[in-house]
Design an enzyme around this catalytic site. Structure first.
Site, PDB file in Angstrom:
ATOM      1  N   TYR B 106       0.850  -1.196   0.000  1.00  0.00           N
ATOM      2  CA  TYR B 106       0.000   0.000   0.000  1.00  0.00           C
ATOM      3  C   TYR B 106       0.880   1.237   0.000  1.00  0.00           C
ATOM      4  O   TYR B 106       1.966   1.232   0.595  1.00  0.00           O
ATOM      5  CB  TYR B 106      -0.848   0.059   1.267  1.00  0.00           C
ATOM      6  CG  TYR B 106      -1.948  -0.957   1.371  1.00  0.00           C
ATOM      7  CD1 TYR B 106      -3.228  -0.662   0.914  1.00  0.00           C
ATOM      8  CD2 TYR B 106      -1.734  -2.197   1.961  1.00  0.00           C
ATOM      9  CE1 TYR B 106      -4.262  -1.578   1.036  1.00  0.00           C
ATOM     10  CE2 TYR B 106      -2.758  -3.126   2.084  1.00  0.00           C
ATOM     11  CZ  TYR B 106      -4.023  -2.805   1.624  1.00  0.00           C
ATOM     12  OH  TYR B 106      -5.039  -3.707   1.748  1.00  0.00           O
ATOM     13  N   TYR B 145      -0.110  -9.854   0.832  1.00  0.00           N
ATOM     14  CA  TYR B 145       0.949  -9.305   1.690  1.00  0.00           C
ATOM     15  C   TYR B 145       0.863  -9.922   3.074  1.00  0.00           C
ATOM     16  O   TYR B 145      -0.176 -10.412   3.499  1.00  0.00           O
ATOM     17  CB  TYR B 145       0.855  -7.779   1.772  1.00  0.00           C
ATOM     18  CG  TYR B 145      -0.446  -7.239   2.289  1.00  0.00           C
ATOM     19  CD1 TYR B 145      -0.676  -7.076   3.656  1.00  0.00           C
ATOM     20  CD2 TYR B 145      -1.463  -6.880   1.404  1.00  0.00           C
ATOM     21  CE1 TYR B 145      -1.875  -6.574   4.128  1.00  0.00           C
ATOM     22  CE2 TYR B 145      -2.674  -6.378   1.868  1.00  0.00           C
ATOM     23  CZ  TYR B 145      -2.876  -6.235   3.225  1.00  0.00           C
ATOM     24  OH  TYR B 145      -4.068  -5.749   3.691  1.00  0.00           O
ATOM     25  N   ARG B 155      -2.539 -11.802   3.941  1.00  0.00           N
ATOM     26  CA  ARG B 155      -3.857 -11.432   3.431  1.00  0.00           C
ATOM     27  C   ARG B 155      -4.000 -11.908   1.993  1.00  0.00           C
ATOM     28  O   ARG B 155      -3.107 -11.711   1.176  1.00  0.00           O
ATOM     29  CB  ARG B 155      -4.072  -9.898   3.439  1.00  0.00           C
ATOM     30  CG  ARG B 155      -4.122  -9.189   4.770  1.00  0.00           C
ATOM     31  CD  ARG B 155      -5.255  -9.565   5.698  1.00  0.00           C
ATOM     32  NE  ARG B 155      -6.513 -10.036   5.152  1.00  0.00           N
ATOM     33  CZ  ARG B 155      -7.506  -9.275   4.680  1.00  0.00           C
ATOM     34  NH1 ARG B 155      -7.392  -7.980   4.644  1.00  0.00           N
ATOM     35  NH2 ARG B 155      -8.628  -9.818   4.233  1.00  0.00           N
ATOM     36  N   HIS B 158      -7.054  -8.645  -2.350  1.00  0.00           N
ATOM     37  CA  HIS B 158      -8.377  -8.058  -2.095  1.00  0.00           C
ATOM     38  C   HIS B 158      -8.404  -6.582  -2.459  1.00  0.00           C
ATOM     39  O   HIS B 158      -7.370  -5.905  -2.464  1.00  0.00           O
ATOM     40  CB  HIS B 158      -8.787  -8.224  -0.623  1.00  0.00           C
ATOM     41  CG  HIS B 158      -7.884  -7.513   0.338  1.00  0.00           C
ATOM     42  ND1 HIS B 158      -6.692  -8.033   0.772  1.00  0.00           N
ATOM     43  CD2 HIS B 158      -7.992  -6.296   0.926  1.00  0.00           C
ATOM     44  CE1 HIS B 158      -6.109  -7.179   1.593  1.00  0.00           C
ATOM     45  NE2 HIS B 158      -6.861  -6.117   1.703  1.00  0.00           N
ATOM     46  N   HIS B 160     -10.536  -3.075  -1.275  1.00  0.00           N
ATOM     47  CA  HIS B 160     -11.452  -2.494  -0.294  1.00  0.00           C
ATOM     48  C   HIS B 160     -12.516  -1.662  -1.005  1.00  0.00           C
ATOM     49  O   HIS B 160     -12.194  -0.906  -1.922  1.00  0.00           O
ATOM     50  CB  HIS B 160     -10.694  -1.574   0.663  1.00  0.00           C
ATOM     51  CG  HIS B 160      -9.681  -2.271   1.518  1.00  0.00           C
ATOM     52  ND1 HIS B 160      -9.958  -2.724   2.785  1.00  0.00           N
ATOM     53  CD2 HIS B 160      -8.390  -2.600   1.281  1.00  0.00           C
ATOM     54  CE1 HIS B 160      -8.872  -3.291   3.301  1.00  0.00           C
ATOM     55  NE2 HIS B 160      -7.904  -3.233   2.399  1.00  0.00           N
TER      56      HIS B 160
END
Lengths: 178, 235
Positions: B106, B145, B155, B158, B160
């Site tokens: 991110y 990640y 995780r 995905h 959000h």
């Protein structure tokens, strides 16, 4: 067409929402469409400030919550959003106007609260300490255990209101099942 | 507002506040029962987006942060329909999107996962549903990640999503997953969802939505709480 469709399950906002949902506040390049100034688009002579801190069950100020406010008194429909990671002591701060009383209800602001560690958001409300007579007769406030009612009421100092949100503990905030 | 019928969170579908497999819930979940006001005392409304002005590239994450080239990774296009619990489309509602890049990183300053940033990808975007409740955006397939929840926790891929719908009770923040991801069965976020609802967050690969020579197509339909007959009477 009218058969029941299953709700899409909620998931946590996680710790990394800021550059998507509150980017300008956190100094990212993507531009926010909403922030903590809820009166930017209206002529509002008497604005108020509402601020506070969100605490976890160990009494630590939460630095990665997102607080949303929504108020609708028929005249003004105002929405605001703020992340708790940029202000001193991880406070949230909003600039708005106090909503009017509607149908004899005490004036209030809806709070929608998101954070890492919440798989499902929570709803609470902000009432105002200087509306004691309307607060005393308000049906929603009266549906809350008298001992916990003060968790929903913002204290007033000058033109500023202050309210903390406690996720757990003796001062646990009242959350609503809306 | 008398024609708006509220429906609560579906307990058979929605995760609970406390889910010990996701450790952060332990000190952040409310411990006391929620208070349910009488529905007659609630006049529920929420932000409306009919006149919302999207930026021209808000819906295209493959282009909206370009500095000196194109972002790396697999281009995808995500389509879906947003409806209420009766299947009625929710038109002109805002979707906000954020995600990791193709390496699983991110741009958020607090992300410490040791994977490269992509100078041409921010992972943030927005789009609106049209008159029929349909939305579409372009992006790069996010990478997996690691995170600190438990040893060797990863995780799954995905994206959000944040949505509003007609009033504050239809507010939803969720995550879209990808079919066949081997990490789904190990992920506490996914496993927090009761079995009946778990597949609802897994998008479907769709060759018909795939754009030749450009992007793989995925479908992700979203159902927001509520079954009001005329959700947008205030438009």
């Amino acid at each position: 067409m009218d058969k029941k469709h299953l709700q899409t399950p909620s998931q946590t906002i996680g710790p990394f929402f800021a550059y998507g949902l509150t980017p300008t506040q956190y100094d990212y390049e993507f531009k926010s469409w909403v922030d903590n100034n809820m009166v930017a688009d209206i002529d509002a002579p008497e604005t108020i400030e509402i601020s506070g801190t969100v605490f976890d069950g160990e009494g630590q100020a939460i630095d990665d919550a997102m607080v949303e406010l929504w108020q609708d008194d028929g005249e003004h429909k105002l929405y605001g959003r703020f992340g708790t990671g940029t202000e001193e002591n991880n406070r949230f701060i909003f600039k708005t106007i106090k909503p009017k009383s509607v149908n004899g209800q005490a004036p209030f602001i809806n709070v929608i609260l998101f954070m890492r560690g919440q798989l499902l958001h929570t709803y609470t409300r902000i009432y105002f300490a200087d509306e004691s007579s309307l607060n005393a007769s308000d049906k929603v406030l009266n549906s809350v255990d008298a001992k916990r009612r003060n968790t929903l009421i913002a204290e007033k100092v000058g033109q500023k209101y202050s309210i903390d949100i406690h996720m757990q503990g003796q001062k646990e905030t009242v959350f609503f099942d809306l | 507002m008398s024609n708006i019928i509220q429906s609560g969170f579906d307990k058979e579908i929605q995760p609970s506040y406390l889910y010990e497999g996701y450790k952060s819930t332990i000190i952040r979940a409310p411990t006391k029962p929620l208070v349910m006001p009488k529905k007659s005392e609630l006049s529920l409304t929420g932000p409306v987006f009919k006149d919302f002005k999207l930026g021209v590239l808000d819906h295209d994450l493959t282009k909206n942060a370009v500095k000196n080239g194109e972002p790396l990774g697999e281009r995808i296009v995500v389509h879906g329909k947003v409806t209420n619990e009766k299947g009625h489309p929710i038109p002109y509602t805002l979707l906000e999107i954020w995600q990791a890049n193709s390496s699983g990183r991110y741009i958020h300053k607090a992300d410490q996962h040791d994977a490269p940033l992509d100078p041409n990808f921010s992972g943030a975007g927005r789009c609106m549903t049209d008159a029929e409740g349909n939305y579409k955006f372009y992006t790069i397939k996010p990478g997996a990640y690691s995170w600190g929840n438990h040893p060797n926790a990863w995780r799954p891929n995905h994206i959000h999503f944040s949505l509003f719908g007609g009033d504050i009770t239809s507010r939803l923040i969720t995550q879209m997953y990808f079919p066949g991801d081997p990490l789904l069965e190990f992920d506490p976020m996914v496993q927090s969802i009761p079995l009946k609802g778990r597949d609802l967050l897994i998008s479907k690969f769709d060759l018909a939505l795939t754009e030749p020579d450009f992007a793989l197509g995925y479908r992700f339909d979203i159902v927001l709480r509520g079954h009001n007959a005329t959700p947008f009477e205030n438009l």
